[in-house]
Write a protein that holds these residues in place. Structure first.
Motif, PDB file in Angstrom:
ATOM      1  N   GLU A 168      89.866  11.900  57.558  1.00 28.69           N
ATOM      2  CA  GLU A 168      88.837  11.434  58.469  1.00 28.69           C
ATOM      3  C   GLU A 168      87.487  11.428  57.764  1.00 28.69           C
ATOM      4  O   GLU A 168      87.179  12.296  56.957  1.00 28.69           O
ATOM      5  CB  GLU A 168      88.786  12.328  59.707  1.00 28.69           C
ATOM      6  N   GLN A 169      86.697  10.428  58.105  1.00 28.82           N
ATOM      7  CA  GLN A 169      85.365  10.311  57.542  1.00 28.82           C
ATOM      8  C   GLN A 169      84.502  11.483  58.000  1.00 28.82           C
ATOM      9  O   GLN A 169      84.554  11.916  59.135  1.00 28.82           O
ATOM     10  CB  GLN A 169      84.728   8.999  58.003  1.00 28.82           C
ATOM     11  N   GLU A 170      83.710  12.024  57.098  1.00 30.96           N
ATOM     12  CA  GLU A 170      82.822  13.117  57.458  1.00 30.96           C
ATOM     13  C   GLU A 170      81.742  12.602  58.403  1.00 30.96           C
ATOM     14  O   GLU A 170      81.111  11.580  58.164  1.00 30.96           O
ATOM     15  CB  GLU A 170      82.177  13.707  56.199  1.00 30.96           C
ATOM     16  N   ALA A 171      81.519  13.332  59.500  1.00 30.00           N
ATOM     17  CA  ALA A 171      80.552  12.907  60.508  1.00 30.00           C
ATOM     18  C   ALA A 171      79.134  13.099  60.001  1.00 30.00           C
ATOM     19  O   ALA A 171      78.852  13.975  59.181  1.00 30.00           O
ATOM     20  CB  ALA A 171      80.768  13.686  61.798  1.00 30.00           C
ATOM     21  N   ILE A 172      78.207  12.288  60.532  1.00 25.69           N
ATOM     22  CA  ILE A 172      76.813  12.345  60.092  1.00 25.69           C
ATOM     23  C   ILE A 172      76.012  13.378  60.886  1.00 25.69           C
ATOM     24  O   ILE A 172      74.830  13.593  60.599  1.00 25.69           O
ATOM     25  CB  ILE A 172      76.136  10.970  60.200  1.00 25.69           C
ATOM     26  N   ALA A 173      76.630  13.998  61.892  1.00 24.22           N
ATOM     27  CA  ALA A 173      75.972  15.022  62.700  1.00 24.22           C
ATOM     28  C   ALA A 173      77.044  15.988  63.206  1.00 24.22           C
ATOM     29  O   ALA A 173      78.235  15.667  63.191  1.00 24.22           O
ATOM     30  CB  ALA A 173      75.212  14.387  63.862  1.00 24.22           C
ATOM     31  N   PRO A 174      76.645  17.180  63.671  1.00 24.21           N
ATOM     32  CA  PRO A 174      77.640  18.135  64.186  1.00 24.21           C
ATOM     33  C   PRO A 174      78.421  17.572  65.366  1.00 24.21           C
ATOM     34  O   PRO A 174      77.844  16.993  66.286  1.00 24.21           O
ATOM     35  CB  PRO A 174      76.778  19.337  64.612  1.00 24.21           C
ATOM     36  N   ILE A 175      79.734  17.763  65.344  1.00 21.35           N
ATOM     37  CA  ILE A 175      80.608  17.280  66.417  1.00 21.35           C
ATOM     38  C   ILE A 175      80.825  18.395  67.426  1.00 21.35           C
ATOM     39  O   ILE A 175      81.281  19.485  67.067  1.00 21.35           O
ATOM     40  CB  ILE A 175      81.954  16.796  65.854  1.00 21.35           C
TER      41      ILE A 175
END
Length: 293
Positions: free
Chosen positions: A41-48
């Protein structure tokens, strides 16, 4: 030493088998609409803060989904999953509004259910902005009641809360593919997925989450990008060969189109709202929603 040699040979054999089987298992999983075991999975640009899985399907060109044996690769039904990461610390109100359409209990005998993304569609791809529009729930519409605005769904009247944030200091820019975005001060559950970077959307939209791009998500977005869309413009030939007659015909076509659309709208013909620029010419539907956390 013999035990170490045996363990080494065993590990090598397992690694070889994994290398052979992983691509095959990933292909089988993807064909069944399951996440690939090899997909990172692509690393998110903000906390999930929340993760949601959305089951999706794309129809054949004739709009059907039923099983048949004569499908071609270009015209087969697509089944897949989108894993969505929501940014509750960046856009808490937008995330809560989104979850209101996820946390809906399905009751088969309920004749008056609440609106849910599990019965929604992706309806258009705006080529100018690169936004794939989803969250269209059939039967849900804004309505003026008692001088105010509410959402009407079946026999229910629901509050039309604005998707707005108290603070805008942590707003994210639309700088990558796969971002979940919602129009500012819009009360409907319609949301978009960016298909490319477009920072110009920052003035009108707010990022509240991200599609976690794995094999299934990438395949879905690629399929949507390939779906023909409705165009309001008259088909044109080579502009270098356009004559004065062609130009006049194009202008006449545009004026006639605008006239008849305006007349239909003034007469209350709702069919005109179902034909618009960028409309996907295949059915792209959500069939299930699961909140993982």
């Amino acid at each position: 030493k013999d035990d170490d040699d045996q363990q080494l040979r065993f590990d090598m054999a397992v690694n070889r088998r994994t290398a052979i089987m992983a691509p095959l298992l990933s292909t089988i999983a993807l064909s069944q609409g399951l996440p690939s075991i090899a997909a990172a999975e692509q690393e998110a640009i903000a906390p999930i803060t929340h993760k949601v899985v959305m089951d999706v399907r794309i129809s054949r060109s004739d709009g059907t989904f039923y099983v048949r044996d004569d499908d071609t690769p270009e015209n087969e039904v697509f089944y897949g999953k989108l894993t969505l990461g929501l940014f509750g610390t960046v856009a808490p109100n937008n995330v809560q509004q989104f979850l209101n359409y996820v946390n809906v209990t399905y009751l088969p005998l309920d004749d008056n259910p609440l609106p849910s993304y599990a019965r929604s569609s992706f309806v258009s791809l705006d080529q100018s902005t690169g936004v794939l529009m989803g969250g269209s729930i059939p039967g849900l519409e804004l309505s003026s009641i008692g001088g105010g605005t509410a959402l009407k769904y079946g026999g229910r009247i629901l509050p039309a809360s604005l998707w707005s944030e108290m603070s805008t200091t942590n707003r994210l820019s639309h700088t990558t593919k796969g971002l979940l975005t919602h129009r500012l001060l819009d009360a409907t559950p319609a949301f978009g997925i960016t298909t490319r970077s477009n920072p110009e959307l920052d003035a009108s939209n707010l990022v509240f989450g991200q599609v976690l791009l794995d094999d299934s998500s990438r395949a879905f977005l690629a399929r949507c990008d390939d779906i023909p869309t409705y165009s309001m413009e008259r088909p044109m030939g080579d502009p270098r060969e356009e004559t004065a007659i062609d130009y006049a015909a194009s202008a006449l076509f545009k004026s006639q189109r605008d006239f008849f659309r305006g007349a239909a709208k003034s007469l209350g013909d709702t069919r005109i709202s179902k034909v618009y620029e960028g409309k996907l010419l295949r059915r792209v539907e959500v069939t299930k929603m699961d909140l993982l956390f």
